[in-house]
Scaffold this motif. Sequence first.
Motif, PDB file in Angstrom:
ATOM      1  N   GLU A 225      -6.553 -48.848 -27.649  1.00 52.81           N
ATOM      2  CA  GLU A 225      -6.653 -48.336 -26.549  1.00 52.81           C
ATOM      3  C   GLU A 225      -6.925 -46.721 -26.456  1.00 52.81           C
ATOM      4  N   MET A 227      -6.758 -43.113 -25.332  1.00 55.98           N
ATOM      5  CA  MET A 227      -5.384 -42.102 -25.030  1.00 55.98           C
ATOM      6  C   MET A 227      -5.837 -40.755 -24.886  1.00 55.98           C
ATOM      7  N   ASP A 273       3.236 -41.364 -25.621  1.00 53.35           N
ATOM      8  CA  ASP A 273       3.916 -42.154 -24.700  1.00 53.35           C
ATOM      9  C   ASP A 273       3.008 -42.354 -23.559  1.00 53.35           C
ATOM     10  N   GLY A 276      -2.293 -45.618 -21.604  1.00 54.54           N
ATOM     11  CA  GLY A 276      -3.594 -45.703 -22.017  1.00 54.54           C
ATOM     12  C   GLY A 276      -4.570 -45.835 -21.007  1.00 54.54           C
ATOM     13  N   GLN A 317      -6.637 -44.938 -29.910  1.00 51.82           N
ATOM     14  CA  GLN A 317      -5.270 -45.142 -30.444  1.00 51.82           C
ATOM     15  C   GLN A 317      -4.811 -46.627 -30.853  1.00 51.82           C
ATOM     16  N   ASN A 318      -4.691 -46.648 -31.866  1.00 50.25           N
ATOM     17  CA  ASN A 318      -3.969 -47.842 -32.519  1.00 50.25           C
ATOM     18  C   ASN A 318      -2.752 -48.031 -32.343  1.00 50.25           C
ATOM     19  N   ARG A 319      -2.297 -48.852 -31.201  1.00 49.64           N
ATOM     20  CA  ARG A 319      -0.661 -48.967 -31.048  1.00 49.64           C
ATOM     21  C   ARG A 319       0.091 -49.733 -31.783  1.00 49.64           C
ATOM     22  N   SER A 343      -7.178 -43.048 -34.166  1.00 53.35           N
ATOM     23  CA  SER A 343      -6.118 -42.379 -33.635  1.00 53.35           C
ATOM     24  C   SER A 343      -6.016 -40.796 -33.959  1.00 53.35           C
TER      25      SER A 343
END
Length: 391
Positions: A225, A227, A273, A276, A317-319, A343
């Motif tokens: 998502e 970020m 934190d 997204g 960003q790869n969560r 990321s």
Amino acid sequence: MSDVVIIGGGIVGCATALHLKLADSALEVVVLEPDPTYAEAATARASGGVRQLFSRPENIALSQYTLEVIQAWPEMAAIDGQPPPDLHWQRRGYLFIATPDHAETLAANLLVQRQHGVLAEWLDPPALEERYRAIDSADLGGGVLSPDDGWLDPHAFLQGLRAKARHLGSRFLEERAVGVEVAANAVRGVDLASGHSLRADAVVNAAGCWAPALAAAAGMPVPVEPMLRLEHTVDLPPDVLPGFAALPFVKDGRGLAIHPEGSGLSVSLVDFDAPGGFDTAADPGYFERAVWPALVHRCPGLDRLRLHATSSGLYDQNRLDGNAVIGNRPGRLDNYYLACGFSGHGLMHAPGVGRALAELILHGSYRTIDLERLGYARILHREPYAERGIR
């Protein structure tokens, strides 16, 4: 009908197009990029850092290949004898610093880095204090310095790769992909916002923050998502500047990143934190509330700086684990290749990923850097392959 359609003309898409044409000049390669000005692209808003200080061998090797590209840039990216854009490469090193509770992880990573050919050294707190007096090392357990690393001009890097890919015959279309056509476990083409479609033997999804929707449409959902990332440039008083002008690119365990820029510093502190989304509006109070205190804590001499500008951009960003998702889904979608979820590491890994994708598309396997552990299988089975103590 094209041999390969690449969705996304940012630095990963351009590097992939270039390496495909270098491998086979007869290939019909089409790159879809809706915004040739790159106003919203992540690449142009990147810090430009290139480092080998990772704990995973794949990421180390990808950065090492980028350093090779930088070294060969005047010849590799030249067109008809004309020099390529100046990268303004600053080979000033990267310095990772850690508090005592994270120093052991940093030292363990150093062993891995050295095993994979990285020139790096351990600096204990007295050595840090002696070498970098601008940094307060009182609460540190040590640091790792890689002197061959540094930073460059992201826009120049992007434009040089794009120009070379076009020179070799890649076609860039000002089009936005809105969907993919799937039939019999293969992608047959790409649907465009203009209402047209492109048929292709292979499709690469390198659309950055826009990649997840196109991945899900093809049956390969990814936990990626957008970020928000903010980069701040600060001006320093003349009496303070000399102590900071010779710094390498510094990163600490709190996520603070600083490097010299003009008559001051470029500073970032990513809030991993934060929720997204595509909103790039900068919180006007974030610098004074979060960044400046962290900066003064690490560098007490910066209590008199002046904020010059703030720019905003997006990480894809790869969560799951903070690493890129590279490759296809064998047996289900053999000809649809992902290159997303970097990321924050897209610029420094783009050349190696582009070369790897060219190998996978043309040969069915990796020939140089094996990126299998960064593949889609770990997403499918939710098996993180994260860095240790590094973001």
